[in-house]
Design a protein around this motif. Sequence first.
Motif, PDB file in Angstrom:
ATOM      1  N   GLU A 356      -8.216  -4.598   6.140  1.00 50.65           N
ATOM      2  CA  GLU A 356      -6.873  -4.036   6.134  1.00 50.65           C
ATOM      3  C   GLU A 356      -6.744  -2.983   5.042  1.00 50.65           C
ATOM      4  O   GLU A 356      -7.188  -3.186   3.904  1.00 50.65           O
ATOM      5  CB  GLU A 356      -5.839  -5.141   5.922  1.00 50.65           C
ATOM      6  CG  GLU A 356      -4.400  -4.666   6.028  1.00 50.65           C
ATOM      7  CD  GLU A 356      -3.398  -5.800   5.970  1.00 50.65           C
ATOM      8  OE1 GLU A 356      -2.213  -5.523   5.706  1.00 50.65           O
ATOM      9  OE2 GLU A 356      -3.802  -6.958   6.183  1.00 50.65           O
ATOM     10  N   ALA A 357      -6.127  -1.863   5.385  1.00 49.61           N
ATOM     11  CA  ALA A 357      -5.988  -0.756   4.438  1.00 49.61           C
ATOM     12  C   ALA A 357      -4.526  -0.547   4.087  1.00 49.61           C
ATOM     13  O   ALA A 357      -3.640  -0.741   4.917  1.00 49.61           O
ATOM     14  CB  ALA A 357      -6.574   0.520   5.027  1.00 49.61           C
ATOM     15  N   GLU A 358      -4.289  -0.133   2.863  1.00 45.33           N
ATOM     16  CA  GLU A 358      -2.938   0.182   2.412  1.00 45.33           C
ATOM     17  C   GLU A 358      -2.566   1.577   2.893  1.00 45.33           C
ATOM     18  O   GLU A 358      -3.274   2.553   2.641  1.00 45.33           O
ATOM     19  CB  GLU A 358      -2.869   0.123   0.886  1.00 45.33           C
ATOM     20  CG  GLU A 358      -1.527   0.515   0.305  1.00 45.33           C
ATOM     21  CD  GLU A 358      -0.398  -0.364   0.830  1.00 45.33           C
ATOM     22  OE1 GLU A 358       0.479   0.166   1.556  1.00 45.33           O
ATOM     23  OE2 GLU A 358      -0.424  -1.572   0.533  1.00 45.33           O
ATOM     24  N   THR A 359      -1.476   1.682   3.618  1.00 44.16           N
ATOM     25  CA  THR A 359      -1.045   2.981   4.145  1.00 44.16           C
ATOM     26  C   THR A 359       0.119   3.577   3.365  1.00 44.16           C
ATOM     27  O   THR A 359       0.417   4.759   3.527  1.00 44.16           O
ATOM     28  CB  THR A 359      -0.642   2.860   5.622  1.00 44.16           C
ATOM     29  OG1 THR A 359       0.464   1.956   5.737  1.00 44.16           O
ATOM     30  CG2 THR A 359      -1.809   2.359   6.469  1.00 44.16           C
ATOM     31  N   SER A 360       0.774   2.763   2.553  1.00 42.68           N
ATOM     32  CA  SER A 360       1.936   3.260   1.798  1.00 42.68           C
ATOM     33  C   SER A 360       1.458   3.910   0.504  1.00 42.68           C
ATOM     34  O   SER A 360       1.545   3.332  -0.585  1.00 42.68           O
ATOM     35  CB  SER A 360       2.913   2.112   1.503  1.00 42.68           C
ATOM     36  OG  SER A 360       3.407   1.572   2.697  1.00 42.68           O
ATOM     37  N   ILE A 361       0.922   5.112   0.641  1.00 40.90           N
ATOM     38  CA  ILE A 361       0.382   5.860  -0.484  1.00 40.90           C
ATOM     39  C   ILE A 361       1.405   6.923  -0.879  1.00 40.90           C
ATOM     40  O   ILE A 361       1.808   7.728  -0.050  1.00 40.90           O
ATOM     41  CB  ILE A 361      -0.955   6.536  -0.102  1.00 40.90           C
ATOM     42  CG1 ILE A 361      -1.940   5.509   0.452  1.00 40.90           C
ATOM     43  CG2 ILE A 361      -1.536   7.280  -1.303  1.00 40.90           C
ATOM     44  CD1 ILE A 361      -2.343   4.458  -0.533  1.00 40.90           C
TER      45      ILE A 361
END
Length: 368
Positions: A356-361
């Motif tokens: 899972e990757a963090e998209t809220s950058i």
Amino acid sequence: MWERTPPRADGTSPVVLLLGHSAGYGLATLLTGLRQHGIRGVGVAYEGAETERRTAAAGWYRTAAAARLADEAGLDFAFVNTDAFSESGKTEVLDLLERRYGKVDYLIYSLAAPRRTDPVTGAVHHSVIKPLGRPYEAPALDFSGDTPKVAGVRLEPATEEEKHATQQVMGGADWRLWVKALTDRSLLADGFTTVALTYIGSELTAPIYRQGTIGAAKEHLETTAVELTAMLNGTGRAFTAVAGAAVTQASSAIPSIALYTAFLRTVLGDDFRTTARQAGELWDQLTGRAPLVVDDQGRIRLDGWELDQQVQDRVRELWADPEAGLDHASQGADWFMAQIRELYGWGLEGVDYDVEAETSIPWPMPSR
């Protein structure tokens, strides 16, 4: 750490305003300038933020990654997310330059957009990709399925209104406004240089590119370079830089360019020059590390590798029978598809796509 050229005699590195930094040649010019020349300054792009229904635009994440690389290298480069065509966008960027960096040494113009609002008249111009004068029929690469295949494309010629609109979006009108805005704010450094990136390409794609609406816009851009040099009146210089073929978001949308690029890659193999390599050559010429090479129209040429006669002859042989050519060029087509996926972050080595990757950058904001 990146290896960079030493700072200038006064201990500083060049101040750069890069319009259109988040993709394609603009991104390559940014990263190469940071890596090789330690550039300071401002990058401008217009990228959609994350919403409840979708992630942010790919250029948003590319900008965040570029900012992280710059920070890790101790470089001072700021990024502004705004409509570069707008008066408010120009004011925001110029205020930041004036407050943080001072006079600009290089303005690199690499904007690609589907529409532009004229700041004076308020008219909204929409660009089109169409031929001029006669219909365009040619083979194209259909990569909508699992296996690339040859398809045909036919486009009707543009109207004069569509030609004019494309020139207003992709030509030199906005470039001129940026140079004027910098001049009015006394933000041009001694020896100021501005460059707009352009493309000529092969005679095979000329009917839809150089002889079409896009080509008309590029000619407008080149005429603007001459006019800007006259306007600068010895205090600076303006060029267009003719790059070679590349796989970018913009180029992949132009009919027949994908098939041509796949054939070109098949002919050249690893000698196909990346955007980074071409950007490195551009910076070397602009900074004096290498001689400035211009053609008889004053354009910086970075595309000799593509337009070499033997290379074009071999591409033409594949183009003559495109289905047989694609069978021969399957590796080139697969390479093209891989390049498209990489533009959006897919198929990269060393990435575990099951994690899972963090998209809220967040967008990288200036620290001061």
